[in-house]
Each structure stands twice: as structure tokens, then as C-alpha cells.
Scaffold this motif. Structure first.
Motif, PDB file in Angstrom:
ATOM      1  N   TRP A 173      -7.818  -3.622   1.763  1.00  0.00           N
ATOM      2  CA  TRP A 173      -7.651  -4.028   0.366  1.00  0.00           C
ATOM      3  C   TRP A 173      -7.296  -2.837  -0.511  1.00  0.00           C
ATOM      4  N   ARG A 174      -7.956  -1.697  -0.262  1.00  0.00           N
ATOM      5  CA  ARG A 174      -7.665  -0.501  -1.049  1.00  0.00           C
ATOM      6  C   ARG A 174      -6.234  -0.008  -0.784  1.00  0.00           C
ATOM      7  N   VAL A 175      -5.788  -0.133   0.440  1.00  0.00           N
ATOM      8  CA  VAL A 175      -4.426   0.313   0.768  1.00  0.00           C
ATOM      9  C   VAL A 175      -3.392  -0.469  -0.018  1.00  0.00           C
ATOM     10  N   VAL A 176      -3.506  -1.793  -0.026  1.00  0.00           N
ATOM     11  CA  VAL A 176      -2.489  -2.605  -0.704  1.00  0.00           C
ATOM     12  C   VAL A 176      -2.633  -2.543  -2.220  1.00  0.00           C
ATOM     13  N   ARG A 177      -3.808  -2.149  -2.729  1.00  0.00           N
ATOM     14  CA  ARG A 177      -4.012  -2.047  -4.174  1.00  0.00           C
ATOM     15  C   ARG A 177      -3.671  -0.669  -4.719  1.00  0.00           C
ATOM     16  N   SER A 178      -3.432   0.283  -3.835  1.00  0.00           N
ATOM     17  CA  SER A 178      -3.176   1.657  -4.247  1.00  0.00           C
ATOM     18  C   SER A 178      -1.704   1.846  -4.606  1.00  0.00           C
ATOM     19  N   PRO A 179      -1.347   2.980  -5.239  1.00  0.00           N
ATOM     20  CA  PRO A 179       0.069   3.288  -5.460  1.00  0.00           C
ATOM     21  C   PRO A 179       0.865   3.306  -4.159  1.00  0.00           C
ATOM     22  N   PHE A 180       0.215   3.727  -3.073  1.00  0.00           N
ATOM     23  CA  PHE A 180       0.877   3.698  -1.775  1.00  0.00           C
ATOM     24  C   PHE A 180       1.275   2.276  -1.402  1.00  0.00           C
ATOM     25  N   GLY A 181       0.376   1.317  -1.642  1.00  0.00           N
ATOM     26  CA  GLY A 181       0.685  -0.076  -1.343  1.00  0.00           C
ATOM     27  C   GLY A 181       1.818  -0.616  -2.183  1.00  0.00           C
ATOM     28  N   ARG A 182       1.917  -0.173  -3.437  1.00  0.00           N
ATOM     29  CA  ARG A 182       3.009  -0.641  -4.294  1.00  0.00           C
ATOM     30  C   ARG A 182       4.350  -0.081  -3.839  1.00  0.00           C
ATOM     31  N   VAL A 183       4.307   1.136  -3.310  1.00  0.00           N
ATOM     32  CA  VAL A 183       5.539   1.695  -2.753  1.00  0.00           C
ATOM     33  C   VAL A 183       5.962   0.912  -1.520  1.00  0.00           C
ATOM     34  N   LEU A 184       4.994   0.491  -0.710  1.00  0.00           N
ATOM     35  CA  LEU A 184       5.313  -0.321   0.464  1.00  0.00           C
ATOM     36  C   LEU A 184       6.024  -1.612   0.059  1.00  0.00           C
ATOM     37  N   VAL A 185       5.544  -2.246  -1.014  1.00  0.00           N
ATOM     38  CA  VAL A 185       6.183  -3.472  -1.498  1.00  0.00           C
ATOM     39  C   VAL A 185       7.602  -3.178  -1.965  1.00  0.00           C
ATOM     40  N   ALA A 186       7.784  -2.043  -2.629  1.00  0.00           N
ATOM     41  CA  ALA A 186       9.129  -1.659  -3.070  1.00  0.00           C
ATOM     42  C   ALA A 186      10.042  -1.413  -1.878  1.00  0.00           C
ATOM     43  N   VAL A 187       9.505  -0.783  -0.845  1.00  0.00           N
ATOM     44  CA  VAL A 187      10.288  -0.548   0.373  1.00  0.00           C
ATOM     45  C   VAL A 187      10.653  -1.865   1.030  1.00  0.00           C
ATOM     46  N   ARG A 188       9.737  -2.800   1.017  1.00  0.00           N
ATOM     47  CA  ARG A 188      10.009  -4.116   1.598  1.00  0.00           C
ATOM     48  C   ARG A 188      11.079  -4.875   0.823  1.00  0.00           C
ATOM     49  N   ASP A 189      10.974  -4.851  -0.496  1.00  0.00           N
ATOM     50  CA  ASP A 189      11.885  -5.633  -1.319  1.00  0.00           C
ATOM     51  C   ASP A 189      13.289  -5.043  -1.380  1.00  0.00           C
ATOM     52  N   ASN A 190      13.379  -3.723  -1.499  1.00  0.00           N
ATOM     53  CA  ASN A 190      14.687  -3.096  -1.635  1.00  0.00           C
ATOM     54  C   ASN A 190      14.607  -1.655  -1.125  1.00  0.00           C
ATOM     55  N   PRO A 191      14.722  -1.452   0.186  1.00  0.00           N
ATOM     56  CA  PRO A 191      14.598  -0.094   0.738  1.00  0.00           C
ATOM     57  C   PRO A 191      15.654   0.865   0.212  1.00  0.00           C
ATOM     58  N   ALA A 192      16.870   0.366  -0.058  1.00  0.00           N
ATOM     59  CA  ALA A 192      17.923   1.244  -0.576  1.00  0.00           C
ATOM     60  C   ALA A 192      17.552   1.783  -1.950  1.00  0.00           C
ATOM     61  N   ARG A 193      17.001   0.932  -2.813  1.00  0.00           N
ATOM     62  CA  ARG A 193      16.607   1.392  -4.140  1.00  0.00           C
ATOM     63  C   ARG A 193      15.420   2.344  -4.055  1.00  0.00           C
ATOM     64  N   ALA A 194      14.462   2.036  -3.157  1.00  0.00           N
ATOM     65  CA  ALA A 194      13.320   2.936  -2.980  1.00  0.00           C
ATOM     66  C   ALA A 194      13.769   4.308  -2.494  1.00  0.00           C
ATOM     67  N   ARG A 195      14.742   4.321  -1.619  1.00  0.00           N
ATOM     68  CA  ARG A 195      15.272   5.597  -1.116  1.00  0.00           C
ATOM     69  C   ARG A 195      16.004   6.340  -2.241  1.00  0.00           C
TER      70      ARG A 195
END
Length: 335
Positions: A173-195
Motif C-alpha cells: 500500500w505504501r509503495v503505490v501511495r508513494s511518489p514512486f508509485g505515481r511514477v509507476l502509473v505514469a510509466v504505465r500510462d505513457n512511457p514515452a512521456r515519462a521518459r
């Protein structure tokens, strides 16, 4: 709306904890322990599938390798079972580093097939290295030592092992609620934009893969101690398929969905086997197919979607804080 969601969080957590504490009084304690272990396993897979967008068919390698390592530590060292379980989880995390490094460079079905191939390699090693793993006979007679106390009674072992699983769930729960988890969601949704924003996408995927493997190993080690033996089934590919089915059944990207899906599948399997029905896969497969057809978001995801009044197919792009609140309260993440 946000205040209402914030108020609902402690209520959900309190209800979940009460159910976990009462579970061995309601059902057979070994089955209750299985539910807890599979729930943690499903949540671990959901970190990778729901929040990173990577479908792995090879997580049996980490569940099973930790099971064997935990059993070996308990058999040959005499250490308390929590130490053995943590050792198994650490071994699974170490194994995940090279596998993840080679796998995360692929996406979609290619990623799934690469992880499946590595899992089958682990199965082959476990089957052939009979001197260490016992081969087809597995490891048997694994002790449940708890700092000098023999927890052979499954009822008492449940309450000794439950805090380990709860800590694992809290960590997820802490992983997905952390800034790290939000970056993971960004990577999932649009890896090119995250890069383009400067995030090392492959590194984040690898970290998510290793964290997911470590939690899977924690669940596998606890499962081993609950049963007192390890078999080749723990590293077979069907174990990976079963946990993915639990995640999809409960709701991808919700965490709570993995817990509910695991509980339903384990209880259904136990009920059918107790009733003398041997082809349990037919029933569980039918339930899974109906759920996918009728509840596209899974059981928990659909319930959350209905109670929050989201009747439309599309979802508006929300601010990060609002999106995080939706994920925590069970709203399925966008895939």
C-alpha cells in the motif's frame, strides 16, 4: 467527495483487519492461512500488473523459489520461521534482479512470454536438483519453530504468521501511495512521456519487478511454513496463471481486489475439493470467465465504480492527488 473517501479508508482497514482476525474461527485455519498467503501474492502481482502495466506469467518462480529457500533454511538452520520467511523473500528479490533486467526491456505479450520462460527454467532446476529440492518428492517435515516454541497447531500458527502478511500488505500500500508509485502509473500510462520528463523508465520497471517478486517470495515462504512442505507445484506455471486470475477477478489496480479474488478462489477450491469434486478448474474457470464478461473492472472494482456513481465508460484525467485517492478506495486504474 474527497472527505468521504478519506473517512472510508480507516473503516475499510478496520473491517479488513477484523475479518482477518476472525477468519480461523469461521473456516478451517489452514485454509485461512492459504487465503492470507494468496492475498499477499495477488497484491504483489497487482503492483506489477495494475500499477506498472506489466503482465507476468512467471511469478511462480519467485513464490516457489522462496518456498524452497524458506524450507531449506528452516530444515537446516533451526532459525525461527519468521527469519526463514524473510530469507526466502530476500532470495526471491535477488533472483528477480537478473530476470527483471532481461524482461523489462520487452512489453506486452513479449514480456509475459519471457517471464514464463524464466519461470519454466526455475521449474526445471527444482525438478532436476533432487539432492537439494527433493525433486518430485519435494521438501517435507519443515518445522514451525517460533523462538523455541513449536507452532504445530495451525490455529496458533495463523496468528503468528498473520503479522508478516499484514506488514507485506502495508508495504504494498505504501509503495503505490508513494511518489514512486505515481511514477509507476505514469510509466504505465505513457512511457514515452515519462521518459521525456527524465524518468528512467526501465529502471522504474525493474524496481517494481523486484519489489513485486520480494512480496511474492514473502507470501510463498509463509505458505510453505503453513503447509510444512514444498512441492514442484509451487514453481509450475499454473501457479502464475492462478494468481493472475485472482487479480483480474477482484479488480486490476485496486489492491483490495487481489485480496477479495484470492479469498474467493481459495474458498471455492476448498469447498469443491471437500465436496469430492475433482475438476475444480472447470468451476473456477467458469466463474472467472463470467466475471470478465459481466464485471469488466472485477468484483471490487465494479462495486467501487457503482458506489461512486461513475456510470460512464471513459474517465476524466484527474489531478494526481484525486487519482491517488481513487486507487486507494478501490477505483480500478486505467489500463
Amino acid at each position: 467527495m474527497i472527505l468521504r473517501r478519506l473517512a472510508a479508508r480507516p473503516v475499510l482497514l478496520a473491517v479488513g483487519l477484523l475479518v482477518a482476525l476472525a477468519l480461523p474461527w469461521i473456516i478451517y485455519p489452514p485454509v485461512a492461512m492459504d487465503m492470507v498467503c494468496w492475498a499477499l501474492f495477488a497484491v504483489a502481482v497487482d503492483i506489477l500488473l495494475g500499477f506498472t502495466g506489466l503482465l507476468s506469467f512467471g511469478h511462480a518462480a519467485f513464490w516457489g523459489s522462496s518456498a524452497y529457500l524458506t524450507g531449506l533454511i528452516a530444515l537446516h538452520s533451526g532459525l525461527p520461521f519468521p527469519v526463514a520467511v524473510l530469507g526466502g523473500a530476500l532470495g526471491a528479490a535477488v533472483l528477480a534482479v537478473p530476470i527483471g533486467w532481461l524482461s523489462v526491456r520487452r512489453t506486452g505479450i513479449y514480456f509475459a512470454m519471457v517471464t514464463l520462460a524464466f519461470a519454466q527454467m526455475v521449474y526445471f532446476v527444482a525438478n532436476q536438483w533432487r539432492g537439494l529440492t527433493g525433486g518430485e518428492n519435494g521438501l517435507q517435515g519443515i518445522p514451525r519453530d517460533f523462538f523455541g516454541v513449536d507452532l504445530s497447531d495451525p490455529f496458533f500458527f495463523y496468528y503468528a504468521g498473520l503479522p508478516i502478511a499484514v506488514l507485506g500488505l502495508w508495504f504494498a500500500w505504501r509503495v503505490v501511495r508513494s511518489p514512486f508509485g505515481r511514477v509507476l502509473v505514469a510509466v504505465r500510462d505513457n512511457p514515452a512521456r515519462a521518459r521525456a520528463l527524465g524518468y528512467p523508465v526501465d529502471r522504474y520497471k525493474l524496481l517494481a519487478f523486484v519489489l513485486s517478486a520480494a512480496l511474492s517470495g514473502l507470501a510463498g515462504g509463509l505458505f510453505t511454513m503453513g503447509h510444512g512442505f514444498v512441492s514442484l507445484e509451487e514453481v509450475y506455471w499454473t501457479t502464475s496463471g492462478q494468481v493472475v486470475m485472482m487479480v483480474v477477478l477482484g479488480g486490476i489496480g485496486t489492491l483490495w481486489g487481489g485480496v477479495i479474488g484470492a479469498g474467493l478462489i481459495v474458498e471455492l477450491g476448498d469447498y469443491l475439493s471437500t465436496a469430492g469434486f475433482e475438476e475444480t478448474g472447470i468451476v473456477t474457470g467458469t466463474v472467472f470467465a463470467l466475471t470478465v464478461l459481466v464485471f469488466r473492472r472485477g468484483i471490487w472494482g465494479t462495486a467501487a465504480w457503482l458506489t461512486t456513481g461513475r456510470r460512464t465508460r471513459g474517465r476524466a484525467v484527474a489531478e494526481p492527488s484525486a487519482a491517488s485517492d481513487e486507487r486507494e478506495n478501490g477505483e480500478p486504474v486505467r489500463t
